[in-house]
Design a protein around this motif. Structure first.
Motif, PDB file in Angstrom:
ATOM      1  N   ASP A 168       0.806  -1.215   0.000  1.00 42.60           N
ATOM      2  CA  ASP A 168       0.000   0.000   0.000  1.00 42.60           C
ATOM      3  C   ASP A 168       0.846   1.276   0.000  1.00 42.60           C
ATOM      4  N   ILE A 169       2.174   1.122  -0.099  1.00 40.27           N
ATOM      5  CA  ILE A 169       3.071   2.286  -0.090  1.00 40.27           C
ATOM      6  C   ILE A 169       3.914   2.224  -1.364  1.00 40.27           C
ATOM      7  N   PRO A 170       3.447   2.802  -2.466  1.00 39.26           N
ATOM      8  CA  PRO A 170       4.131   2.649  -3.755  1.00 39.26           C
ATOM      9  C   PRO A 170       5.571   3.141  -3.766  1.00 39.26           C
ATOM     10  N   GLU A 171       5.894   4.129  -2.919  1.00 42.22           N
ATOM     11  CA  GLU A 171       7.269   4.648  -2.894  1.00 42.22           C
ATOM     12  C   GLU A 171       8.282   3.592  -2.465  1.00 42.22           C
ATOM     13  N   LEU A 172       7.836   2.601  -1.699  1.00 46.02           N
ATOM     14  CA  LEU A 172       8.748   1.549  -1.242  1.00 46.02           C
ATOM     15  C   LEU A 172       9.225   0.666  -2.386  1.00 46.02           C
ATOM     16  N   GLU A 187       6.205   6.070   8.196  1.00 45.07           N
ATOM     17  CA  GLU A 187       5.545   6.931   9.173  1.00 45.07           C
ATOM     18  C   GLU A 187       4.477   7.809   8.518  1.00 45.07           C
ATOM     19  N   GLU A 188       4.731   8.247   7.291  1.00 48.40           N
ATOM     20  CA  GLU A 188       3.724   9.030   6.576  1.00 48.40           C
ATOM     21  C   GLU A 188       2.435   8.247   6.364  1.00 48.40           C
ATOM     22  N   HIS A 189       2.556   6.918   6.317  1.00 49.39           N
ATOM     23  CA  HIS A 189       1.381   6.070   6.091  1.00 49.39           C
ATOM     24  C   HIS A 189       0.857   5.463   7.398  1.00 49.39           C
ATOM     25  N   GLY A 190       1.205   6.092   8.517  1.00 51.77           N
ATOM     26  CA  GLY A 190       0.605   5.709   9.788  1.00 51.77           C
ATOM     27  C   GLY A 190       1.360   4.679  10.600  1.00 51.77           C
ATOM     28  N   HIS A 191       2.523   4.239  10.123  1.00 50.55           N
ATOM     29  CA  HIS A 191       3.295   3.231  10.859  1.00 50.55           C
ATOM     30  C   HIS A 191       4.426   3.929  11.625  1.00 50.55           C
ATOM     31  N   THR A 192       4.048   4.616  12.693  1.00 51.92           N
ATOM     32  CA  THR A 192       5.011   5.403  13.472  1.00 51.92           C
ATOM     33  C   THR A 192       5.962   4.483  14.228  1.00 51.92           C
ATOM     34  N   LEU A 193       7.249   4.763  14.111  1.00 53.28           N
ATOM     35  CA  LEU A 193       8.257   3.929  14.764  1.00 53.28           C
ATOM     36  C   LEU A 193       8.291   4.188  16.263  1.00 53.28           C
ATOM     37  N   LYS A 194       8.394   3.100  17.009  1.00 55.44           N
ATOM     38  CA  LYS A 194       8.495   3.188  18.470  1.00 55.44           C
ATOM     39  C   LYS A 194       9.893   2.830  18.938  1.00 55.44           C
ATOM     40  N   ASN A 227      15.641  -4.811  13.962  1.00 57.26           N
ATOM     41  CA  ASN A 227      14.182  -4.818  13.923  1.00 57.26           C
ATOM     42  C   ASN A 227      13.674  -3.394  14.119  1.00 57.26           C
ATOM     43  N   ALA A 228      12.736  -2.979  13.292  1.00 59.60           N
ATOM     44  CA  ALA A 228      12.055  -1.694  13.473  1.00 59.60           C
ATOM     45  C   ALA A 228      10.623  -1.987  13.907  1.00 59.60           C
ATOM     46  N   GLU A 229      10.285  -1.598  15.127  1.00 62.68           N
ATOM     47  CA  GLU A 229       8.961  -1.893  15.684  1.00 62.68           C
ATOM     48  C   GLU A 229       8.107  -0.635  15.714  1.00 62.68           C
ATOM     49  N   SER A 230       6.858  -0.765  15.324  1.00 63.35           N
ATOM     50  CA  SER A 230       5.938   0.372  15.311  1.00 63.35           C
ATOM     51  C   SER A 230       5.280   0.538  16.674  1.00 63.35           C
ATOM     52  N   GLU A 231       4.587   1.672  16.827  1.00 62.51           N
ATOM     53  CA  GLU A 231       3.870   1.919  18.081  1.00 62.51           C
ATOM     54  C   GLU A 231       2.752   0.905  18.293  1.00 62.51           C
ATOM     55  N   ILE A 236       7.874  -3.897  11.613  1.00 66.33           N
ATOM     56  CA  ILE A 236       7.448  -3.513  10.270  1.00 66.33           C
ATOM     57  C   ILE A 236       8.607  -3.503   9.271  1.00 66.33           C
ATOM     58  N   GLU A 237       9.827  -3.721   9.766  1.00 66.27           N
ATOM     59  CA  GLU A 237      10.978  -3.854   8.864  1.00 66.27           C
ATOM     60  C   GLU A 237      12.084  -4.572   9.599  1.00 66.27           C
ATOM     61  N   VAL A 238      12.791  -5.449   8.871  1.00 60.06           N
ATOM     62  CA  VAL A 238      14.029  -6.062   9.356  1.00 60.06           C
ATOM     63  C   VAL A 238      15.116  -5.697   8.356  1.00 60.06           C
ATOM     64  N   CYS A 239      16.208  -5.161   8.854  1.00 58.97           N
ATOM     65  CA  CYS A 239      17.327  -4.794   7.976  1.00 58.97           C
ATOM     66  C   CYS A 239      18.518  -5.677   8.310  1.00 58.97           C
ATOM     67  N   ASP A 240      18.965  -6.425   7.321  1.00 59.81           N
ATOM     68  CA  ASP A 240      20.095  -7.341   7.485  1.00 59.81           C
ATOM     69  C   ASP A 240      21.292  -6.722   6.762  1.00 59.81           C
ATOM     70  N   THR A 241      22.351  -6.410   7.499  1.00 56.62           N
ATOM     71  CA  THR A 241      23.468  -5.632   6.973  1.00 56.62           C
ATOM     72  C   THR A 241      24.790  -6.309   7.257  1.00 56.62           C
ATOM     73  N   PHE A 242      25.681  -6.326   6.258  1.00 59.90           N
ATOM     74  CA  PHE A 242      27.069  -6.691   6.552  1.00 59.90           C
ATOM     75  C   PHE A 242      27.969  -5.535   6.157  1.00 59.90           C
ATOM     76  N   MET A 243      28.957  -5.269   7.038  1.00 61.73           N
ATOM     77  CA  MET A 243      29.771  -4.068   6.947  1.00 61.73           C
ATOM     78  C   MET A 243      31.252  -4.424   7.062  1.00 61.73           C
ATOM     79  N   ALA A 244      32.084  -3.733   6.292  1.00 57.39           N
ATOM     80  CA  ALA A 244      33.528  -3.903   6.426  1.00 57.39           C
ATOM     81  C   ALA A 244      33.924  -3.477   7.834  1.00 57.39           C
ATOM     82  N   ALA A 245      34.470  -4.407   8.628  1.00 57.48           N
ATOM     83  CA  ALA A 245      34.687  -4.143  10.053  1.00 57.48           C
ATOM     84  C   ALA A 245      35.644  -2.987  10.313  1.00 57.48           C
TER      85      ALA A 245
END
Length: 258
Positions: A168-172, A187-194, A227-231, A236-245
């Protein structure tokens, strides 16, 4: 180029490493300059290949050089990006139209850029499904990006979002979701981060990760999953990242009260 002291009592590889550190700190080897090759150092110091490789390992551990896969080792141009997790996700950054990585890189004095590798549906892997509270294999939206600092790849991140929210969020579904990144759109679509919570692991890079970040074999990476949790209490999102240490310093502020 000076030669290491013969009477220091240190093993030869440490003498070579110490000498190279001295040259870097005195800018005999300047920021961005390529460090002499193994063969050059073997000839200069009368050392075996194994000794020189051990010296390089010691030098990499200092954080003063970076090794680019297939290109050699270079004196770092800048200190690592300080990733301040207690600050990087402030709503004020999103309101100002800056995603966290871009804001951090600019504060470090480097030029950030991003390459979008994939945006579209995937089947949720086991750990991601558990974090999102969806069945394994359920359709989720995946956004995979490769981040650069001064043209050098430093991290790859993949965001996973529940399909019932993302659809429901075409920009994504756009490569560029707009100012402030995907959290601003959510957040613009009502999923405010807590709350955001992170799991941090350090391990050796896989072959795929070595290629993606132009690392040398045996390089360590930081594997961070957030993990990004809403109010509403939903992840509402999981970000899996690997970074040069060697490219990041992670900073956390932890409340000490009840």
């Amino acid at each position: 180029m000076p030669t290491p002291s013969r009477d220091s009592g240190k093993p030869k590889y440490l003498q070579i490493a110490d000498d190279l550190v001295k040259q870097i700190k005195e800018q005999i080897l300047a920021p961005g300059e390529q460090v002499p090759s193994e063969s050059d150092l073997m000839k200069k110091y009368g050392a075996s290949q194994g000794t020189v490789r051990k010296a390089f390992a010691e030098l990499r551990a200092t954080g003063l050089i970076e090794t680019r896969h297939g290109k050699g080792s270079y004196v770092k141009r800048r200190p690592p990006v300080r990733r301040k997790s207690s600050d990087r996700f402030r709503r004020s950054h999103r309101t100002a139209g800056k995603a966290a990585y871009l804001a951090e890189a600019e504060q470090a004095g480097s030029t950030p850029s991003v390459s979008v590798l994939y945006v579209g549906p995937v089947e949720a892997p086991d750990e991601i499904a558990e974090r999102l509270s969806v069945p394994v294999g359920a359709k989720v939206l995946s956004r995979r990006r490769l981040y650069f600092s001064d043209g050098i790849p430093t991290e790859e991140a993949t965001s996973y979002l529940p399909w019932d929210i993302a659809k429901d969020i075409p920009e994504l579904f756009e490569e560029n979701p707009g100012g402030g990144g995907i959290y601003a759109r959510l957040e613009e679509h009502g999923h405010t981060l807590k709350e955001l919570s992170e799991t941090v692991r350090v391990r050796l890079a896989t072959k795929q990760e070595i290629g993606a970040l132009s690392l040398s074999p045996g390089s360590p990476i930081i594997h961070l999953t957030r993990n990004a949790e809403s109010e509403a209490g939903r992840v509402i999102e999981v970000c899996d990242t690997f970074m040069a240490a060697d490219q990041f310093v992670l900073e956390y502020r932890i409340p000490a009260g009840d």
